[in-house]
Design an enzyme around this catalytic site. Sequence first.
Site, PDB file in Angstrom:
ATOM      1  CE  LYS A 194     -14.343  -2.610  -4.191  1.00  0.00           C
ATOM      2  NZ  LYS A 194     -14.133  -3.528  -3.057  1.00  0.00           N
ATOM      3  CE  LYS A 235      -7.840 -12.351  -2.922  1.00  0.00           C
ATOM      4  NZ  LYS A 235      -7.555 -11.959  -1.481  1.00  0.00           N
ATOM      5  CE  LYS A 268      -4.430  -1.793   1.598  1.00  0.00           C
ATOM      6  NZ  LYS A 268      -5.450  -1.680   2.225  1.00  0.00           N
TER       7      LYS A 268
HETATM    8  P1  AMP Z   1     -11.182  -6.824   0.214  1.00  0.00           P
HETATM    9  O1  AMP Z   1     -12.374  -5.885   0.022  1.00  0.00           O
HETATM   10  O2  AMP Z   1     -10.262  -7.254  -0.921  1.00  0.00           O
HETATM   11  O3  AMP Z   1     -10.533  -6.411   1.520  1.00  0.00           O
HETATM   12  O4  AMP Z   1     -11.964  -8.359   0.612  1.00  0.00           O
HETATM   13  C1  AMP Z   1     -12.912  -8.426   1.777  1.00  0.00           C
HETATM   14  C2  AMP Z   1     -12.907  -9.932   1.951  1.00  0.00           C
HETATM   15  O5  AMP Z   1     -13.072 -10.940   0.842  1.00  0.00           O
HETATM   16  C3  AMP Z   1     -11.452 -10.450   2.706  1.00  0.00           C
HETATM   17  O6  AMP Z   1     -11.901 -11.428   3.625  1.00  0.00           O
HETATM   18  C4  AMP Z   1     -10.909 -11.240   1.533  1.00  0.00           C
HETATM   19  O7  AMP Z   1     -10.143 -12.220   1.654  1.00  0.00           O
HETATM   20  C5  AMP Z   1     -11.965 -11.761   0.689  1.00  0.00           C
HETATM   21  N1  AMP Z   1     -11.970 -11.622  -0.813  1.00  0.00           N
HETATM   22  C6  AMP Z   1     -11.684 -10.640  -1.561  1.00  0.00           C
HETATM   23  N2  AMP Z   1     -11.505 -11.222  -2.592  1.00  0.00           N
HETATM   24  C7  AMP Z   1     -11.672 -12.302  -2.951  1.00  0.00           C
HETATM   25  C8  AMP Z   1     -11.225 -13.214  -4.032  1.00  0.00           C
HETATM   26  N3  AMP Z   1     -10.913 -13.100  -5.377  1.00  0.00           N
HETATM   27  N4  AMP Z   1     -11.565 -14.601  -3.784  1.00  0.00           N
HETATM   28  C9  AMP Z   1     -11.716 -15.051  -2.426  1.00  0.00           C
HETATM   29  N5  AMP Z   1     -11.909 -14.172  -1.239  1.00  0.00           N
HETATM   30  C10 AMP Z   1     -11.584 -12.658  -1.537  1.00  0.00           C
END
Ligand code: AMP
Length: 328
Positions: A196, A193, A112
């Site tokens: 967004k 992965k 970050k």
């Molecule tokens: P984030 O908004 O990226 O912080 O993600 C919020 C939650 O969703 C966290 O627990 C991440 O581990 C899970 N998450 C986000 N993207 C993915 C993905 N592509 N596959 C699996 N889990 C995800």
Amino acid sequence: MTMILFSGIQPTGLLHIGNYFGAIKNWVDLQKKYPCLFCVVDYHSITVPYQIKQMSNRVLDLAMDLIACGIDPKKSILFIQSAVPAHTELAWILSTVTSIGDLNRMIQFKEKSKEHSENINAGLFNYPVLMAADILLYKAQVVPVGEDQVQHLELTREITRKFNKKFGKTFPEPKPYLTSGARIMSLTDDKKKMSKSHGEESYIALSDSLKTIEKKLAIAMTDPARKRRTDPGTPKKCNIYHLHQLVSNKKDLEYVIDGCAKAKIGCLDCKKLLAKNLFKELKPIQEKRKQLEKDSEKVKKILAQGAEQANKIAKKTIAEVKAKLGLA
Ligand code: AMP
Ligand code: TRP
């Protein structure tokens, strides 16, 4: 003693199926097993640039999404981090037993700070300390997170050990609860992965219509080895097949494996079936979400009640911690 579960999620905009299958769906199931607290971590999300005007809507939207997905405010405590002042209070205290060297090793901080090199602030650096405070405030032991957060959880455990050693046993050591490996990959690049930040075509939002899902899947990446309609595919290497496994029943899975491997069906047939099955899972969530939108006052009330319950527990912990530290 019953173990408490805590998890947090940042209000950073709309949710996609990666968030749902990778995190939220598991939270919903875990409600049956543990007393749970789920927190919209708005203080974490201000460590990177954000739209001030959008923040309050994002927080409310996320709360609605969580309830629509099945987080049950009658069973679990759902609340907003900034509504419970003890989170930042404990974070300050814990920062005095956290080593700068450890914080410096955090991969997320390194990433970050690269991404936001114009604003490498102390909040970004201390992010994991606030996370430790979130968890320890409720003496939670079960913490469902994705792989990327495991390093932060290890640091939380280290902070816990140091605190307990210095001030006497106060907190149990929390453990990461890794969900069964559901790592949802991007539709446009199966090495990344789903996120967004890689463009609208790369993810399926929880709010997408059947038409949109069909469109996004139509151009989504498949098994790279299968070039033509007549080439047999290898479903096990195909991102589309991985998604099928999340939502399709045994019969559909067998149809897809057999059809693909023997080139009896084309990728488009396989994707159409996936769109249908995915939408079947998302439709009830979308319907519930529409209901909640009509009654945002009710959602605000749920969050206020959640904060009240969380505050009660948090205040007790802060009192205990202050006493251990020799503070008033
Ligand atoms: P984030 O908004 O990226 O912080 O993600 C919020 C939650 O969703 C966290 O627990 C991440 O581990 C899970 N998450 C986000 N993207 C993915 C993905 N592509 N596959 C699996 N889990 C995800
Ligand atoms: N940092 C976590 C994420 O980005 C969110 C989070 C904040 C969290 N506090 C937490 C997760 C406490 C688990 C426990 O996904």
